[in-house]
Design an enzyme around this catalytic site. Sequence first.
Site, PDB file in Angstrom:
ATOM      1  N   HIS A 119      12.997  16.618 -52.190  1.00 43.66           N
ATOM      2  CA  HIS A 119      12.094  16.091 -51.165  1.00 43.66           C
ATOM      3  C   HIS A 119      10.659  16.591 -51.297  1.00 43.66           C
ATOM      4  CE1 HIS A 119      15.770  15.186 -48.366  1.00 43.66           C
ATOM      5  NE2 HIS A 119      15.644  14.341 -49.364  1.00 43.66           N
ATOM      6  N   CYS A 148      -8.564  15.117 -54.360  1.00 48.84           N
ATOM      7  CA  CYS A 148      -7.997  15.209 -55.704  1.00 48.84           C
ATOM      8  C   CYS A 148      -8.966  15.918 -56.643  1.00 48.84           C
ATOM      9  CB  CYS A 148      -7.688  13.805 -56.215  1.00 48.84           C
ATOM     10  SG  CYS A 148      -7.130  13.761 -57.919  1.00 48.84           S
ATOM     11  N   SER A 190      23.747  19.473 -43.511  1.00 52.00           N
ATOM     12  CA  SER A 190      24.812  18.733 -42.827  1.00 52.00           C
ATOM     13  C   SER A 190      25.452  17.736 -43.787  1.00 52.00           C
ATOM     14  CB  SER A 190      24.274  18.056 -41.577  1.00 52.00           C
ATOM     15  OG  SER A 190      22.994  17.524 -41.801  1.00 52.00           O
TER      16      SER A 190
HETATM   17  P1  NAD Z   1      20.266  19.472 -42.397  1.00 54.58           P
HETATM   18  O1  NAD Z   1      20.731  18.104 -42.102  1.00 54.58           O
HETATM   19  O2  NAD Z   1      20.257  19.927 -43.791  1.00 54.58           O
HETATM   20  O3  NAD Z   1      21.095  20.450 -41.349  1.00 54.58           O
HETATM   21  C1  NAD Z   1      20.938  21.844 -41.259  1.00 54.58           C
HETATM   22  C2  NAD Z   1      22.312  22.473 -41.463  1.00 54.58           C
HETATM   23  O4  NAD Z   1      22.170  23.859 -41.577  1.00 54.58           O
HETATM   24  C3  NAD Z   1      23.295  22.215 -40.310  1.00 54.58           C
HETATM   25  O5  NAD Z   1      24.497  21.713 -40.845  1.00 54.58           O
HETATM   26  C4  NAD Z   1      23.502  23.618 -39.711  1.00 54.58           C
HETATM   27  O6  NAD Z   1      24.829  23.800 -39.228  1.00 54.58           O
HETATM   28  C5  NAD Z   1      23.234  24.492 -40.909  1.00 54.58           C
HETATM   29  N1  NAD Z   1      22.826  25.871 -40.622  1.00 54.58           N
HETATM   30  C6  NAD Z   1      22.131  26.354 -39.558  1.00 54.58           C
HETATM   31  N2  NAD Z   1      21.944  27.679 -39.690  1.00 54.58           N
HETATM   32  C7  NAD Z   1      22.513  28.051 -40.860  1.00 54.58           C
HETATM   33  C8  NAD Z   1      22.648  29.299 -41.541  1.00 54.58           C
HETATM   34  N3  NAD Z   1      22.133  30.430 -41.057  1.00 54.58           N
HETATM   35  N4  NAD Z   1      23.306  29.304 -42.726  1.00 54.58           N
HETATM   36  C9  NAD Z   1      23.819  28.173 -43.245  1.00 54.58           C
HETATM   37  N5  NAD Z   1      23.729  26.965 -42.636  1.00 54.58           N
HETATM   38  C10 NAD Z   1      23.077  26.907 -41.461  1.00 54.58           C
HETATM   39  O7  NAD Z   1      18.832  19.744 -42.040  1.00 54.58           O
HETATM   40  P2  NAD Z   1      17.936  19.055 -40.967  1.00 54.58           P
HETATM   41  O8  NAD Z   1      17.257  20.162 -40.320  1.00 54.58           O
HETATM   42  O9  NAD Z   1      18.714  18.087 -40.199  1.00 54.58           O
HETATM   43  O10 NAD Z   1      16.913  18.296 -41.944  1.00 54.58           O
HETATM   44  C11 NAD Z   1      17.096  17.071 -42.592  1.00 54.58           C
HETATM   45  C12 NAD Z   1      16.118  16.988 -43.770  1.00 54.58           C
HETATM   46  O11 NAD Z   1      14.845  17.606 -43.514  1.00 54.58           O
HETATM   47  C13 NAD Z   1      16.627  17.728 -44.993  1.00 54.58           C
HETATM   48  O12 NAD Z   1      16.115  17.140 -46.118  1.00 54.58           O
HETATM   49  C14 NAD Z   1      16.008  19.085 -44.803  1.00 54.58           C
HETATM   50  O13 NAD Z   1      16.082  19.880 -45.905  1.00 54.58           O
HETATM   51  C15 NAD Z   1      14.609  18.717 -44.373  1.00 54.58           C
HETATM   52  N6  NAD Z   1      14.020  19.880 -43.673  1.00 54.58           N
HETATM   53  C16 NAD Z   1      13.589  20.904 -44.459  1.00 54.58           C
HETATM   54  C17 NAD Z   1      13.143  22.089 -43.874  1.00 54.58           C
HETATM   55  C18 NAD Z   1      12.693  23.186 -44.802  1.00 54.58           C
HETATM   56  O14 NAD Z   1      12.083  22.942 -45.823  1.00 54.58           O
HETATM   57  N7  NAD Z   1      13.023  24.444 -44.484  1.00 54.58           N
HETATM   58  C19 NAD Z   1      13.157  22.241 -42.495  1.00 54.58           C
HETATM   59  C20 NAD Z   1      13.584  21.172 -41.697  1.00 54.58           C
HETATM   60  C21 NAD Z   1      14.033  20.003 -42.325  1.00 54.58           C
HETATM   61 ZN    ZN Z   2      -6.870  11.442 -58.052  1.00 54.70          ZN
END
Ligand code: NAD
Ligand code: ZN
Length: 239
Positions: A119, A148, A190
């Site tokens: 992503h 840029c 998830s």
């Molecule tokens: P997701 O759908 O990947 O869900 C988060 C998961 O993490 C859930 O299943 C939850 O149970 C689990 N979780 C919570 N705490 C945890 C821990 N301590 N150890 C292990 N698992 C744990 O993520 P989302 O927040 O629904 O995001 C959807 C999309 O957005 C994905 O592509 C995600 O990576 C991106 N996103 C990225 C970031 C980041 O870069 N840190 C933050 C928010 C969302």
């Molecule tokens: Zn450019």
Amino acid sequence: MELDRVRAEVAKAERVVVLTGAGVSAESGVPTFRGGGGAAVWRGLPATTLSSAEMVASDLNLVWEWFEYRRGLIASCAPNPAHEAIARWQTRFPGFTLVTQNVDGLHQKAGSRDVLELHGNLWRGRCTRCRMVAELPETPLGEIPPTCPACASALRPDVVLFGEMLPPGAFERAAQAAERADVFFVVGTSAVVWPAADLPEIAARRGAFVVEVNPEPSGAGGARAVALAGKAGELLPEI
Ligand code: NAD
Ligand code: ZN
């Protein structure tokens, strides 16, 4: 017990793949979308509206302001023991691939190299005109939108927004690694959305031992997968 089984499989594994999602960064204080934390709605707008190709076209400055807010939150977050364990694993196995859906850059901060980012990354911009990719480590940015280095046009975040395609080749490379994996870890995602859902399926079909690490396991990898219910920052160092 399950942890011993996982350890035994890992001990004989030659090719290991780890797929991570927002949950791997939860213990670093990075808010997950579904976990709330104020990051899902900003200035009354849902993240799905802010992080969209339509918004890049209609109000790029607003998109950058929202990304600046997220970059500011994450700038003060440090890698946790899960990122650190995963970074150590890259030299433990003849073959190791880290695939992440995260955009926070914390795997790289922990020392992981060659991270397959499905992503994109918050710390990079991409030119809206010539598509050149530029590193943007500074926060706050000096100007919005950043420009840029090659053609001075506006940069957009080098992140896959809602409704956009993955970077060319990223899924294919991850799928190739999944096909050859002996052990495939699904950590903190998830795993209901493509491609996160497909990769453990691909690995399981080719006979990999699939392990899910999540306080609320989602059933990734099918019936034969092992679920370790708990926090990544506690379980991964134990493995
Ligand atoms: P997701 O759908 O990947 O869900 C988060 C998961 O993490 C859930 O299943 C939850 O149970 C689990 N979780 C919570 N705490 C945890 C821990 N301590 N150890 C292990 N698992 C744990 O993520 P989302 O927040 O629904 O995001 C959807 C999309 O957005 C994905 O592509 C995600 O990576 C991106 N996103 C990225 C970031 C980041 O870069 N840190 C933050 C928010 C969302
Ligand atoms: Zn450019």
